[in-house]
Design an enzyme around this catalytic site. Structure first.
Site, PDB file in Angstrom:
ATOM      1  N   ASP A 185       0.583   8.482  -2.900  1.00  0.00           N
ATOM      2  CA  ASP A 185       0.311   7.999  -1.542  1.00  0.00           C
ATOM      3  C   ASP A 185       0.709   6.531  -1.381  1.00  0.00           C
ATOM      4  O   ASP A 185       0.364   5.886  -0.409  1.00  0.00           O
ATOM      5  CB  ASP A 185      -1.165   8.222  -1.183  1.00  0.00           C
ATOM      6  CG  ASP A 185      -2.126   7.353  -1.990  1.00  0.00           C
ATOM      7  OD1 ASP A 185      -1.668   6.532  -2.808  1.00  0.00           O
ATOM      8  OD2 ASP A 185      -3.355   7.505  -1.795  1.00  0.00           O
ATOM      9  N   SER A 229     -10.467   5.070  -2.938  1.00  0.00           N
ATOM     10  CA  SER A 229      -9.729   4.270  -3.922  1.00  0.00           C
ATOM     11  C   SER A 229     -10.669   3.836  -5.056  1.00  0.00           C
ATOM     12  O   SER A 229     -11.349   4.687  -5.631  1.00  0.00           O
ATOM     13  CB  SER A 229      -9.069   3.093  -3.190  1.00  0.00           C
ATOM     14  OG  SER A 229      -8.046   2.552  -3.984  1.00  0.00           O
ATOM     15  N   HIS A 267      -2.082   5.828   1.465  1.00  0.00           N
ATOM     16  CA  HIS A 267      -3.352   5.372   0.885  1.00  0.00           C
ATOM     17  C   HIS A 267      -4.289   4.747   1.928  1.00  0.00           C
ATOM     18  O   HIS A 267      -5.502   4.697   1.726  1.00  0.00           O
ATOM     19  CB  HIS A 267      -3.052   4.359  -0.232  1.00  0.00           C
ATOM     20  CG  HIS A 267      -4.221   4.132  -1.131  1.00  0.00           C
ATOM     21  ND1 HIS A 267      -4.685   5.081  -2.004  1.00  0.00           N
ATOM     22  CD2 HIS A 267      -5.046   3.057  -1.283  1.00  0.00           C
ATOM     23  CE1 HIS A 267      -5.733   4.603  -2.668  1.00  0.00           C
ATOM     24  NE2 HIS A 267      -5.969   3.377  -2.246  1.00  0.00           N
TER      25      HIS A 267
END
Ligand code: CA
Length: 296
Positions: A241, A83, A263
């Protein structure tokens, strides 16, 4: 002696927003660090500000890398970021390419997050909603810092507005103009495999009804959150996601962008509860072997 499937350089794992190393023993990289160590890799899950701009986090990461190089005697490290950790790794590699053998983006918002854009629209700067959300995020970040057991350094600063700015599509576009290494030149394309001696890779997943919402995810709150967040996507509707779009995640060599992983699944959260048949830990092990096969 190092086997041919063990990376030569240490692996430095960089967490995303609200990232941590270990909350009272519970790891961010659930089952991943141990799997990489079983392969014989030297692995350092590191901490940077859990909520802050990519640049501030990136400067902190450079200090961590310097520590790892000093501690191990290695010439370089591999950076694997999840991320916002991917953007953070890109920043460090742009400034100190001589320290970095590779950057790998795992579900990184390399063109920004449509979820961050949605929040910026719904809770504009100075609004009551923004103040409440900021206070909540600061409280969560402080609580996590208090529970952190994997980090012994100085307390790390928190800045919610800076973090948000770093994750919107406009904020990331400004970042990309300064640090374009490894980015695709066309939307949905791949980036250069190597820039300034640094290899660039990425992988990501998408929500896949009948897959990502089955198996262990039937019992996993973050999966439900991802399915709600996915509704805020327009440009990559049905292709995200929950927090990052499929094409937004592209960086360097794209290993895959459609794993059936949300995610959080992609780092084997929560407690390894992932969709039906998904094996996120294996992707990290295979990647370490991929780096090792290149002598890196
Ligand atoms: Ca999950």
């Amino acid at each position: 002696m190092r086997s041919s499937s063990t990376p030569r350089y240490p692996l430095v794992l960089v967490p995303g927003l609200l990232g941590f190393i270990s909350l009272l023993g519970y790891p961010y990289w659930y089952g991943i660090v141990s799997a990489l160590r079983r392969l014989g890799a030297t692995v350092f899950p590191v901490l940077v500000s859990s909520v802050h701009s990519t640049e501030v986090r990136g400067e902190q990461l450079l200090l961590r890398i310097a520590d790892v190089l000093a501690q191990t005697g290695a010439e370089k490290v591999h950076l694997i970021g999840h991320s916002q950790g991917a953007l953070t790794a890109r920043y460090a590699a742009a400034l100190k390419p001589e320290w970095v053998a590779s950057v790998t983006s795992v579900a990184g918002p390399n063109q920004g997050s449509e979820l961050a854009d949605f929040l910026a629209r719904k809770a504009p700067h100075g609004s009551l909603r923004e103040r409440v959300l900021s206070a909540l995020l600061r409280a969560v970040a402080r609580c996590m810092a208090w529970l952190e057991r994997g980090y012994q350094g100085e307390p790390l600063p928190i800045d919610v507005a800076a973090a948000q700015q770093s994750l919107t599509c406009a904020g990331v576009a400004a970042f990309n103009a300064l640090y374009p290494q490894g980015l695709p030149e066309t939307w949905g394309g791949e980036g250069a495999a190597e820039v300034n001696g640094v290899r660039y890779y990425s992988w990501s997943g998408t929500l896949q009804p009948g897959g990502t919402n089955k198996g262990g995810n039937r019992f996993d709150g973050p999966n439900i959150a991802c399915r709600l967040f996915a509704r805020t996507f327009t440009r990559e509707a049905g292709q995200c996601d929950g927090m990052v779009g499929r094409y937004s995640s592209h960086l360097g060599t794209v290993i895959d962008d459609q794993y059936p992983l949300d995610h959080f699944d992609i780092i084997n959260q929560t407690f390894g509860l992932v969709g039906k048949g998904a094996e996120p830990v294996k992707l990290f092990v295979e990647h370490a072997q991929r780096l090792a096969a290149q002598g890196l």
